[in-house]
Design a protein around this motif. Structure first.
Motif, PDB file in Angstrom:
ATOM      1  N   LYS A  10      51.827 -16.643   9.096  1.00 46.25           N
ATOM      2  CA  LYS A  10      50.553 -17.259   9.472  1.00 46.25           C
ATOM      3  C   LYS A  10      50.016 -18.124   8.335  1.00 46.25           C
ATOM      4  CE  LYS A  10      45.939 -16.123  11.221  1.00 46.25           C
ATOM      5  NZ  LYS A  10      45.025 -15.008  11.618  1.00 46.25           N
ATOM      6  N   LYS A  11      50.014 -17.575   7.117  1.00 47.31           N
ATOM      7  CA  LYS A  11      49.472 -18.331   5.984  1.00 47.31           C
ATOM      8  C   LYS A  11      50.349 -19.532   5.646  1.00 47.31           C
ATOM      9  CE  LYS A  11      47.451 -17.986   1.419  1.00 47.31           C
ATOM     10  NZ  LYS A  11      46.974 -17.118   0.316  1.00 47.31           N
ATOM     11  N   ALA A  12      51.658 -19.388   5.835  1.00 50.23           N
ATOM     12  CA  ALA A  12      52.585 -20.488   5.525  1.00 50.23           C
ATOM     13  C   ALA A  12      52.685 -21.496   6.660  1.00 50.23           C
ATOM     14  CB  ALA A  12      53.964 -19.929   5.203  1.00 50.23           C
ATOM     15  N   ASN A  13      52.083 -21.138   7.792  1.00 49.22           N
ATOM     16  CA  ASN A  13      52.122 -22.006   8.974  1.00 49.22           C
ATOM     17  C   ASN A  13      53.551 -22.260   9.455  1.00 49.22           C
ATOM     18  OD1 ASN A  13      50.916 -23.484  11.043  1.00 49.22           O
ATOM     19  ND2 ASN A  13      51.027 -25.417   9.896  1.00 49.22           N
ATOM     20  N   VAL A  14      54.332 -21.157   9.486  1.00 48.74           N
ATOM     21  CA  VAL A  14      55.701 -21.218   9.997  1.00 48.74           C
ATOM     22  C   VAL A  14      55.913 -20.031  10.926  1.00 48.74           C
ATOM     23  CG1 VAL A  14      56.634 -22.363   7.938  1.00 48.74           C
ATOM     24  CG2 VAL A  14      56.620 -19.868   8.047  1.00 48.74           C
ATOM     25  N   ALA A  15      57.018 -20.043  11.639  1.00 49.72           N
ATOM     26  CA  ALA A  15      57.347 -18.930  12.531  1.00 49.72           C
ATOM     27  C   ALA A  15      57.830 -17.731  11.713  1.00 49.72           C
ATOM     28  CB  ALA A  15      58.427 -19.351  13.524  1.00 49.72           C
ATOM     29  N   LYS A  35      60.692 -22.424  -1.218  1.00 53.53           N
ATOM     30  CA  LYS A  35      59.815 -22.306  -2.385  1.00 53.53           C
ATOM     31  C   LYS A  35      58.377 -22.034  -1.964  1.00 53.53           C
ATOM     32  CE  LYS A  35      58.681 -24.730  -6.687  1.00 53.53           C
ATOM     33  NZ  LYS A  35      58.896 -25.961  -7.489  1.00 53.53           N
ATOM     34  N   ARG A  36      57.914 -22.731  -0.907  1.00 49.26           N
ATOM     35  CA  ARG A  36      56.536 -22.555  -0.443  1.00 49.26           C
ATOM     36  C   ARG A  36      56.318 -21.170   0.146  1.00 49.26           C
ATOM     37  NH1 ARG A  36      54.088 -23.858   4.471  1.00 49.26           N
ATOM     38  NH2 ARG A  36      55.973 -24.928   5.194  1.00 49.26           N
ATOM     39  N   VAL A  37      57.277 -20.706   0.963  1.00 48.31           N
ATOM     40  CA  VAL A  37      57.143 -19.390   1.601  1.00 48.31           C
ATOM     41  C   VAL A  37      57.214 -18.280   0.561  1.00 48.31           C
ATOM     42  CG1 VAL A  37      58.227 -17.765   3.198  1.00 48.31           C
ATOM     43  CG2 VAL A  37      57.996 -20.177   3.838  1.00 48.31           C
ATOM     44  N   ARG A  38      58.118 -18.418  -0.395  1.00 54.84           N
ATOM     45  CA  ARG A  38      58.230 -17.387  -1.436  1.00 54.84           C
ATOM     46  C   ARG A  38      56.965 -17.301  -2.288  1.00 54.84           C
ATOM     47  NH1 ARG A  38      64.321 -19.334  -2.850  1.00 54.84           N
ATOM     48  NH2 ARG A  38      65.435 -18.036  -1.305  1.00 54.84           N
ATOM     49  N   LYS A  39      56.346 -18.435  -2.529  1.00 51.70           N
ATOM     50  CA  LYS A  39      55.100 -18.446  -3.290  1.00 51.70           C
ATOM     51  C   LYS A  39      54.018 -17.672  -2.548  1.00 51.70           C
ATOM     52  CE  LYS A  39      51.723 -21.541  -5.439  1.00 51.70           C
ATOM     53  NZ  LYS A  39      51.280 -22.949  -5.627  1.00 51.70           N
ATOM     54  N   GLY A  45      51.612 -10.414  -1.996  1.00 53.11           N
ATOM     55  CA  GLY A  45      52.199  -9.138  -2.400  1.00 53.11           C
ATOM     56  C   GLY A  45      53.121  -8.571  -1.342  1.00 53.11           C
ATOM     57  N   TYR A  46      53.810  -9.471  -0.610  1.00 54.68           N
ATOM     58  CA  TYR A  46      54.725  -9.018   0.446  1.00 54.68           C
ATOM     59  C   TYR A  46      56.095  -8.687  -0.137  1.00 54.68           C
ATOM     60  CZ  TYR A  46      57.861  -9.081   4.451  1.00 54.68           C
ATOM     61  OH  TYR A  46      58.818  -8.740   5.372  1.00 54.68           O
ATOM     62  N   HIS A  47      56.636  -7.523   0.227  1.00 57.90           N
ATOM     63  CA  HIS A  47      57.964  -7.095  -0.218  1.00 57.90           C
ATOM     64  C   HIS A  47      58.819  -6.809   1.011  1.00 57.90           C
ATOM     65  CE1 HIS A  47      56.555  -6.811  -4.341  1.00 57.90           C
ATOM     66  NE2 HIS A  47      55.505  -6.143  -3.884  1.00 57.90           N
ATOM     67  N   PRO A  48      59.928  -7.537   1.176  1.00 61.55           N
ATOM     68  CA  PRO A  48      60.779  -7.327   2.357  1.00 61.55           C
ATOM     69  C   PRO A  48      61.303  -5.898   2.435  1.00 61.55           C
ATOM     70  CG  PRO A  48      61.419  -9.310   1.165  1.00 61.55           C
ATOM     71  CD  PRO A  48      60.462  -8.586   0.286  1.00 61.55           C
ATOM     72  N   ASN A  49      61.428  -5.399   3.642  1.00 58.72           N
ATOM     73  CA  ASN A  49      62.021  -4.087   3.893  1.00 58.72           C
ATOM     74  C   ASN A  49      63.539  -4.240   3.835  1.00 58.72           C
ATOM     75  OD1 ASN A  49      63.162  -1.763   5.088  1.00 58.72           O
ATOM     76  ND2 ASN A  49      61.244  -1.345   6.180  1.00 58.72           N
TER      77      ASN A  49
END
Length: 346
Positions: A10-15, A35-39, A45-49
């Motif tokens: 949502k914040k990155a404006n992507v699916a 780069k934008r999504v990782r930032k 503070g998102y950590h992938p499962n």
């Protein structure tokens, strides 16, 4: 509050699927978007499962490490902690965990590898040594399982991705250095004769001796464990000969420490009586007494390049095998000296 993949999207404006592909480092996503999504992932503070991702991708997100012997024996030698530091450095960047396999015998090591592969415990394997007629390498080739070798393969080099130094040239160059200092009686202390690193360095050593028209007695060549005790035992024998060597090429710094201590105990001074050169340039080389002339094989880089190549093979299975030669450098310190006239007359 737990941050979800949907929050990032949502914040990155992507699916959300785009975020998933960024996490998986998909080549379908541009570097700019990654780069934008990782930032944003960092900001939220998102950590992938990792477990969920592994199940979805049918992967373990883990790398297997195969040691040449038991952990107790291997970790006495600073080479292995340093090469693992290089491995873990890149594995951390790519979110891979490490799974180490050791054994007291070659058969135990082989059985551990079979369990790794058959049990789907890892996505790929780094073999931290290269041995002649090794069951592990033969098995991994047969299973077409992703692996990378640190060291030159004994055979099937066209099928294997491997990372190594030019150990033949390094062995030849350090021997030529000793010859340039006037030494004619030069001994060699290597590891096990079935290890390719020993075989290559000894071949370079022999070639330098041959080109200089020097004699190499059979008893001047020793094969010992890559441990301090190995260097000690070899020196006990070498210095008991009627014509002891005036210089020694040692293929490992830990062995060289045993060489230095035993020479001192027997009343020999390094480099006044005996010159010593070694390999690996681990941290205690420069604080040894005297500081060791040693070949810097860039251990960290060997590990880093090995796991980098392996992850590339995992992510791009169609990639052809290749070899990476990591450059070495002779670090000259105070353990070698020009022969004086009295010594040349011996």
């Amino acid at each position: 509050m737990v941050v979800t993949i949907k929050d990032v999207a949502k914040k990155a404006n992507v699916a959300p699927s785009t975020v998933s592909r960024v996490i998986a480092n998909s080549p379908r996503i541009s570097e700019k978007t990654k780069k934008r999504v990782r930032k944003i992932m960092d900001e939220l503070g998102y950590h992938p499962n990792v477990n969920a991702r592994s199940l979805a991708n049918q992967t373990t997100q883990a790398i297997g490490l195969i040691m040449p012997s038991s952990a107790n024996k291997s970790f006495q030698n600073p080479f292995f902690p340093e090469v693992m530091r290089g491995i873990s450095s890149y594995a951390h960047i790519k979110d891979y965990s490490l799974y180490m396999n050791t054994g007291e015998t070659e058969q135990e090591i082989f059985e551990g590898v079979v369990k790794m592969v058959q049990g789907k415990r890892v996505d790929g394997i780094v073999v931290l040594y290269s041995r002649m007629n090794d069951l592990v390498i033969q098995y991994l080739i047969e299973q077409q399982f992703p692996f990378v070798l640190i060291g030159k393969p004994h055979h099937s080099s066209e099928e294997i991705t491997y990372i190594d130094n030019d150990n033949y040239m390094a062995g030849r160059e350090v021997t030529e250095y000793l010859i340039s200092l006037g030494h004619e009686h030069i001994a060699f202390i290597g590891g096990s004769p079935d290890l390719m690193v020993t075989k290559e360095r000894l071949a370079g050593f022999r070639e330098a001796i041959k080109l200089a028209n020097l004699r190499l007695p059979d008893e001047y060549v020793f094969y010992m464990d890559f441990l301090r005790e190995g260097g000690q035992l070899a020196v006990e024998r070498l210095m008991s000969y009627e014509q002891p060597p005036t210089a020694i090429v040692v293929t490992d710094d830990l062995m060289a420490m045993g060489v230095l201590s035993t020479l001192s105990e027997k009343g020999y001074h390094v480099p006044d009586d005996v010159s010593v050169v070694s390999f690996n340039n681990v941290i205690f080389s420069e604080i040894a007494c005297p500081p060791l002339t040693s070949v810097d094989v860039r251990i960290f880089q060997l590990g880093y390049e090995a796991v980098k190549s392996l992850i590339e093979k995992i992510e791009m299975p169609e990639q052809s095998s290749r070899n990476i030669v990591v450059p070495y450098k002779i670090i000259k310190r105070q353990s070698c000296k020009q022969m004086n006239d009295d010594q040349l007359c011996l």
